[in-house]
Scaffold this active site. Structure first.
Site, PDB file in Angstrom:
ATOM      1  N   GLY A  39       0.886  -1.129  -0.050  1.00  0.00           N
ATOM      2  CA  GLY A  39       0.117   0.051  -0.027  1.00  0.00           C
ATOM      3  C   GLY A  39       0.829   1.336  -0.155  1.00  0.00           C
ATOM      4  O   GLY A  39       2.061   1.247   0.045  1.00  0.00           O
ATOM      5  N   ASP A  95       2.501  -2.089   8.215  1.00  0.00           N
ATOM      6  CA  ASP A  95       1.836  -2.104   7.121  1.00  0.00           C
ATOM      7  C   ASP A  95       0.731  -1.242   7.278  1.00  0.00           C
ATOM      8  O   ASP A  95       0.449  -0.550   8.190  1.00  0.00           O
ATOM      9  CB  ASP A  95       1.162  -3.752   7.138  1.00  0.00           C
ATOM     10  CG  ASP A  95       0.642  -4.025   6.017  1.00  0.00           C
ATOM     11  OD1 ASP A  95       0.511  -3.206   4.972  1.00  0.00           O
ATOM     12  OD2 ASP A  95       0.125  -5.496   5.405  1.00  0.00           O
ATOM     13  N   ALA A 147      -3.574  -0.098   6.217  1.00  0.00           N
ATOM     14  CA  ALA A 147      -5.099  -0.534   6.340  1.00  0.00           C
ATOM     15  C   ALA A 147      -5.905   0.271   5.415  1.00  0.00           C
ATOM     16  O   ALA A 147      -5.707   1.598   5.263  1.00  0.00           O
ATOM     17  CB  ALA A 147      -5.423  -0.561   7.728  1.00  0.00           C
ATOM     18  N   ASP A 148      -7.187  -0.236   5.023  1.00  0.00           N
ATOM     19  CA  ASP A 148      -8.014   0.502   4.443  1.00  0.00           C
ATOM     20  C   ASP A 148      -8.909   0.995   5.231  1.00  0.00           C
ATOM     21  O   ASP A 148      -9.611   2.022   5.461  1.00  0.00           O
ATOM     22  CB  ASP A 148      -8.774  -0.339   3.346  1.00  0.00           C
ATOM     23  CG  ASP A 148      -7.821  -1.010   2.581  1.00  0.00           C
ATOM     24  OD1 ASP A 148      -7.151  -0.233   1.977  1.00  0.00           O
ATOM     25  OD2 ASP A 148      -7.911  -2.162   2.184  1.00  0.00           O
ATOM     26  N   LYS A 200      -8.418  -4.860   5.235  1.00  0.00           N
ATOM     27  CA  LYS A 200      -7.253  -4.691   4.349  1.00  0.00           C
ATOM     28  C   LYS A 200      -7.197  -5.280   2.959  1.00  0.00           C
ATOM     29  O   LYS A 200      -8.003  -6.530   3.176  1.00  0.00           O
ATOM     30  CB  LYS A 200      -5.719  -5.207   5.053  1.00  0.00           C
ATOM     31  CG  LYS A 200      -5.283  -4.346   6.299  1.00  0.00           C
ATOM     32  CD  LYS A 200      -4.260  -5.183   7.018  1.00  0.00           C
ATOM     33  CE  LYS A 200      -3.161  -5.308   6.014  1.00  0.00           C
ATOM     34  NZ  LYS A 200      -2.373  -4.198   5.014  1.00  0.00           N
ATOM     35  N   GLY A 201      -6.453  -5.161   1.845  1.00  0.00           N
ATOM     36  CA  GLY A 201      -6.522  -5.808   0.811  1.00  0.00           C
ATOM     37  C   GLY A 201      -6.684  -5.215  -0.475  1.00  0.00           C
ATOM     38  O   GLY A 201      -7.107  -5.636  -1.438  1.00  0.00           O
ATOM     39  N   GLY A 243      -5.051  -3.622  -2.222  1.00  0.00           N
ATOM     40  CA  GLY A 243      -3.743  -4.046  -3.156  1.00  0.00           C
ATOM     41  C   GLY A 243      -3.779  -5.565  -3.450  1.00  0.00           C
ATOM     42  O   GLY A 243      -2.884  -5.945  -4.195  1.00  0.00           O
ATOM     43  N   GLU A 270       0.186 -10.499   3.818  1.00  0.00           N
ATOM     44  CA  GLU A 270      -0.042  -9.453   4.663  1.00  0.00           C
ATOM     45  C   GLU A 270      -0.310  -9.995   6.086  1.00  0.00           C
ATOM     46  O   GLU A 270       0.183 -10.114   6.987  1.00  0.00           O
ATOM     47  CB  GLU A 270      -0.604  -8.432   4.441  1.00  0.00           C
ATOM     48  CG  GLU A 270      -0.575  -7.611   3.308  1.00  0.00           C
ATOM     49  CD  GLU A 270      -1.232  -6.556   2.748  1.00  0.00           C
ATOM     50  OE1 GLU A 270      -0.913  -5.496   1.950  1.00  0.00           O
ATOM     51  OE2 GLU A 270      -2.476  -6.567   3.102  1.00  0.00           O
ATOM     52  N   LYS A 322      -8.626   6.752   7.598  1.00  0.00           N
ATOM     53  CA  LYS A 322      -8.794   5.397   7.589  1.00  0.00           C
ATOM     54  C   LYS A 322      -9.691   4.987   8.777  1.00  0.00           C
ATOM     55  O   LYS A 322      -9.957   3.718   8.817  1.00  0.00           O
ATOM     56  CB  LYS A 322      -7.556   4.563   7.532  1.00  0.00           C
ATOM     57  CG  LYS A 322      -6.654   5.050   6.221  1.00  0.00           C
ATOM     58  CD  LYS A 322      -7.543   4.503   5.148  1.00  0.00           C
ATOM     59  CE  LYS A 322      -6.762   5.002   3.452  1.00  0.00           C
ATOM     60  NZ  LYS A 322      -5.697   4.177   3.366  1.00  0.00           N
TER      61      LYS A 322
END
Length: 240
Positions: free
Chosen positions: A53, A107, A109-110, A120-121, A123, A129, A147
């Site tokens: 990300g 990492d 996060a969305d 997440k995800g 991407g 992850e 977020k």
């Protein structure tokens, strides 16, 4: 035959040298602030798990600057091909979970809810992850304020990585579990759907309510390889 290498057999003027983040980075100034905070945590000799990300990308740039200025020796465990290529561009040596357990990981996060649960995800790298987050003794999730949400799933769907042959069955089961909309994620640079690094499809599932046991329930569906739900993980959220 023309070759692009110098006398030490190192490739020069390659695609990796010109590699940059694809697309615009929203809230870049805020993301760069938390990226610098992550870079300050790096110590010589560490193995660091590197998430995917745009925020992770900016943190990687800040880390690379410290490595260069202070001549630090570190190794990175990337969660995506894009991050792996960026590490190569920045001269950060790569390793894997087959060789090392990371000292710590970071990492993005969305979505992050008040309990610290994540979606997440976007991407498409949630499998690696999640594996990295479970492997690292300390994990930092770095996000900007946009977020943070009151209800998980209020802004983004839950990404679900699915074995291609099971996509219709999994769609049906997702609807039985309360999904109000399920979409096959299309690719941006090719015809057809997104293909993950594991050779799978991604379904994006919208839910009006995501209970605490939803991650476990979805993982029990045959054909689902991984989901973008991260509920109840031992993480520290850093908000810029």
């Amino acid at each position: 035959m023309n070759r692009i290498y110098d006398k030490t057999m190192k490739w020069t003027d390659t695609i990796l040298d010109r590699l940059n983040w694809t697309g615009d980075i929203k809230n870049r100034e805020k993301k760069e602030k938390v990226a610098r905070q992550i870079a300050e945590k790096v110590k010589d000799g560490e193995v660091i798990g590197i998430g995917s990300g745009s925020t992770s990308y900016l943190a990687l740039l800040a880390i690379a600057e410290r490595v260069k200025q202070e001549k630090l020796s570190i190794r990175g465990i990337p969660t995506s091909l894009e991050i792996a290529m960026t590490c190569s561009k920045l001269n950060i040596p790569l390793t894997s979970l087959m060789e090392y357990r990371p000292d710590w990981a970071f990492d993005g996060a969305d979505e992050v809810d008040p309990a610290g649960s994540l979606i997440k995800g976007r991407g498409g790298a949630m499998f690696k992850e999640k594996l990295l987050i479970l492997s690292a003794p300390k994990v930092y999730i770095i996000v900007d304020g946009s977020k943070m949400v009151e209800r998980l799933g209020s802004r983004f769907p839950v990404p679900v990585e699915v074995f291609p042959g099971a996509v219709v069955y999994v769609e049906q089961k997702l609807r039985e579990y309360g999904a109000v909309k399920v979409e096959l994620r299309p690719a941006g640079g090719k015809d057809g759907p997104v293909i993950t690094e594991n050779g799978n499809f991604i379904l994006d599932a919208w839910f009006d309510h995501i209970p605490e046991n939803m991650e476990v329930k979805l993982k029990s569906i045959t054909g689902i390889m991984e989901t973008g739900l991260f509920i109840g993980y031992d993480i520290e959220v850093m908000v810029s």
